[in-house]
Write a protein that holds these residues in place. Sequence first.
Motif, PDB file in Angstrom:
ATOM      1  N   LEU A 178      -2.859  -8.149 -12.348  1.00 46.31           N
ATOM      2  CA  LEU A 178      -1.952  -7.621 -11.131  1.00 46.31           C
ATOM      3  C   LEU A 178      -2.544  -6.648 -10.352  1.00 46.31           C
ATOM      4  O   LEU A 178      -2.247  -6.988  -9.198  1.00 46.31           O
ATOM      5  CB  LEU A 178      -0.707  -6.932 -11.935  1.00 46.31           C
ATOM      6  CG  LEU A 178       0.576  -6.694 -11.076  1.00 46.31           C
ATOM      7  CD1 LEU A 178       1.083  -7.818 -10.197  1.00 46.31           C
ATOM      8  CD2 LEU A 178       1.440  -6.085 -11.866  1.00 46.31           C
ATOM      9  N   GLN A 179      -3.346  -5.772 -10.531  1.00 49.07           N
ATOM     10  CA  GLN A 179      -3.765  -4.678  -9.763  1.00 49.07           C
ATOM     11  C   GLN A 179      -4.803  -5.368  -8.577  1.00 49.07           C
ATOM     12  O   GLN A 179      -4.952  -5.330  -7.522  1.00 49.07           O
ATOM     13  CB  GLN A 179      -4.671  -3.830 -10.336  1.00 49.07           C
ATOM     14  CG  GLN A 179      -5.268  -2.727  -9.561  1.00 49.07           C
ATOM     15  CD  GLN A 179      -6.097  -1.959 -10.215  1.00 49.07           C
ATOM     16  OE1 GLN A 179      -6.603  -1.939 -11.190  1.00 49.07           O
ATOM     17  NE2 GLN A 179      -6.106  -0.414  -9.541  1.00 49.07           N
ATOM     18  N   ARG A 180      -5.465  -6.518  -9.346  1.00 44.66           N
ATOM     19  CA  ARG A 180      -6.536  -7.207  -8.429  1.00 44.66           C
ATOM     20  C   ARG A 180      -5.792  -8.275  -7.640  1.00 44.66           C
ATOM     21  O   ARG A 180      -6.467  -8.643  -6.697  1.00 44.66           O
ATOM     22  CB  ARG A 180      -7.515  -8.007  -9.652  1.00 44.66           C
ATOM     23  CG  ARG A 180      -8.378  -7.043 -10.038  1.00 44.66           C
ATOM     24  CD  ARG A 180      -9.550  -7.541 -10.742  1.00 44.66           C
ATOM     25  NE  ARG A 180      -9.054  -8.390 -11.984  1.00 44.66           N
ATOM     26  CZ  ARG A 180      -8.949  -7.670 -13.046  1.00 44.66           C
ATOM     27  NH1 ARG A 180      -9.171  -6.356 -13.451  1.00 44.66           N
ATOM     28  NH2 ARG A 180      -8.460  -8.348 -13.943  1.00 44.66           N
ATOM     29  N   CYS A 181      -4.417  -8.503  -8.020  1.00 45.10           N
ATOM     30  CA  CYS A 181      -3.813  -9.743  -7.210  1.00 45.10           C
ATOM     31  C   CYS A 181      -3.202  -8.775  -5.927  1.00 45.10           C
ATOM     32  O   CYS A 181      -2.735  -9.617  -4.962  1.00 45.10           O
ATOM     33  CB  CYS A 181      -2.547 -10.326  -7.858  1.00 45.10           C
ATOM     34  SG  CYS A 181      -3.209 -11.583  -8.886  1.00 45.10           S
ATOM     35  N   LEU A 182      -3.122  -7.496  -5.882  1.00 44.86           N
ATOM     36  CA  LEU A 182      -2.158  -6.949  -4.799  1.00 44.86           C
ATOM     37  C   LEU A 182      -2.955  -7.158  -3.418  1.00 44.86           C
ATOM     38  O   LEU A 182      -2.169  -7.351  -2.428  1.00 44.86           O
ATOM     39  CB  LEU A 182      -2.276  -5.369  -5.024  1.00 44.86           C
ATOM     40  CG  LEU A 182      -1.547  -4.909  -6.334  1.00 44.86           C
ATOM     41  CD1 LEU A 182      -1.359  -3.491  -6.609  1.00 44.86           C
ATOM     42  CD2 LEU A 182       0.028  -5.824  -6.210  1.00 44.86           C
ATOM     43  N   PRO A 183      -4.238  -7.057  -3.357  1.00 43.55           N
ATOM     44  CA  PRO A 183      -4.934  -7.075  -2.048  1.00 43.55           C
ATOM     45  C   PRO A 183      -4.526  -8.674  -1.593  1.00 43.55           C
ATOM     46  O   PRO A 183      -4.466  -8.912  -0.189  1.00 43.55           O
ATOM     47  CB  PRO A 183      -6.332  -6.840  -2.055  1.00 43.55           C
ATOM     48  CG  PRO A 183      -6.462  -6.040  -3.322  1.00 43.55           C
ATOM     49  CD  PRO A 183      -5.116  -6.523  -4.341  1.00 43.55           C
ATOM     50  N   LEU A 188      -1.873 -12.280   2.193  1.00 44.12           N
ATOM     51  CA  LEU A 188      -0.998 -13.675   2.256  1.00 44.12           C
ATOM     52  C   LEU A 188       0.245 -13.222   3.213  1.00 44.12           C
ATOM     53  O   LEU A 188       0.703 -13.976   3.889  1.00 44.12           O
ATOM     54  CB  LEU A 188      -0.875 -14.342   1.013  1.00 44.12           C
ATOM     55  CG  LEU A 188      -1.865 -14.869   0.268  1.00 44.12           C
ATOM     56  CD1 LEU A 188      -1.507 -15.109  -1.275  1.00 44.12           C
ATOM     57  CD2 LEU A 188      -2.466 -15.923   0.928  1.00 44.12           C
ATOM     58  N   ALA A 189       0.850 -12.262   2.674  1.00 43.96           N
ATOM     59  CA  ALA A 189       1.925 -11.586   3.573  1.00 43.96           C
ATOM     60  C   ALA A 189       1.773 -11.313   5.001  1.00 43.96           C
ATOM     61  O   ALA A 189       2.788 -11.312   5.661  1.00 43.96           O
ATOM     62  CB  ALA A 189       2.718 -10.424   2.722  1.00 43.96           C
ATOM     63  N   ALA A 190       0.477 -11.108   5.239  1.00 44.28           N
ATOM     64  CA  ALA A 190       0.250 -10.803   6.616  1.00 44.28           C
ATOM     65  C   ALA A 190       0.098 -11.991   7.524  1.00 44.28           C
ATOM     66  O   ALA A 190       0.200 -11.702   8.954  1.00 44.28           O
ATOM     67  CB  ALA A 190      -0.904  -9.991   6.811  1.00 44.28           C
ATOM     68  N   GLN A 191       0.447 -13.224   7.024  1.00 40.24           N
ATOM     69  CA  GLN A 191       0.117 -14.375   7.758  1.00 40.24           C
ATOM     70  C   GLN A 191       1.450 -14.800   8.393  1.00 40.24           C
ATOM     71  O   GLN A 191       2.545 -14.548   7.738  1.00 40.24           O
ATOM     72  CB  GLN A 191      -0.405 -15.452   6.856  1.00 40.24           C
ATOM     73  CG  GLN A 191      -1.837 -15.329   6.281  1.00 40.24           C
ATOM     74  CD  GLN A 191      -1.912 -16.463   5.306  1.00 40.24           C
ATOM     75  OE1 GLN A 191      -1.237 -17.329   4.948  1.00 40.24           O
ATOM     76  NE2 GLN A 191      -3.308 -16.531   4.652  1.00 40.24           N
TER      77      GLN A 191
END
Length: 223
Positions: A178-183, A188-191
């Motif tokens: 989960l920690q490695r998925c955060l970036p 993706l949310a910035a797209q």
Amino acid sequence: MLRVLQAIWQADGAFPSGAFAFSYGIEGALALRRDMTLGDFEALVAAMLKQRWASYDRVALLWSYRAGGDLEAIAAVDREVEASTLIETLRTGSRRNGGAYLASHARLGQPLAIALRDDVQAGNSLGHIAVMQGAVWSELGLDEALAQLCSGYTAASGVITAAIRLGAIGALQGQGVLQRCLPLIEQLAAQEVPDDVELSSFVPFLDIAAARHAQADLRLFAN
């Protein structure tokens, strides 16, 4: 700061959204790949985020968010999600999850959640989870960025929690994934999501796994 606290509240796994009953296809995937390593699992979660959440769930969420509480517009998004979700267990799971989510917010007195719950019960809407989240989070005052981050986090944490409950990975291993998925979620949310974009999903392994899972004699999760 209140909006940030509300986003944390909504992303908290303790919020009774009904997500605990759904594995997002992971139970079926683990049954197909019993030799799945932690690295394989992490790659699968990343693929789900990039090829399902970012281009499908996130888009539906933002369409509903931008509807501004218009029940007819929200229902139109709901129907689009229904028509484009081909796997029956994923369709019914999304609706059941959305129904539990609405029920919780309705019991907390959220006016739009009450209206949406009544709309679903009347058959005017279907109650898919991403659509209901977008509508309610808009009313709660989350901005689009927070709504997307909250959605991405809950999608990733839901898959990881399911894998932990299935005994496929350990709790600390799950937290590392989960920690490695955060970036990735942040990226993706910035797209940008233009209003004319179409829903798009391509995670065939998870879709096949979810379809096979529906025929399993014994299963822990609904999908």
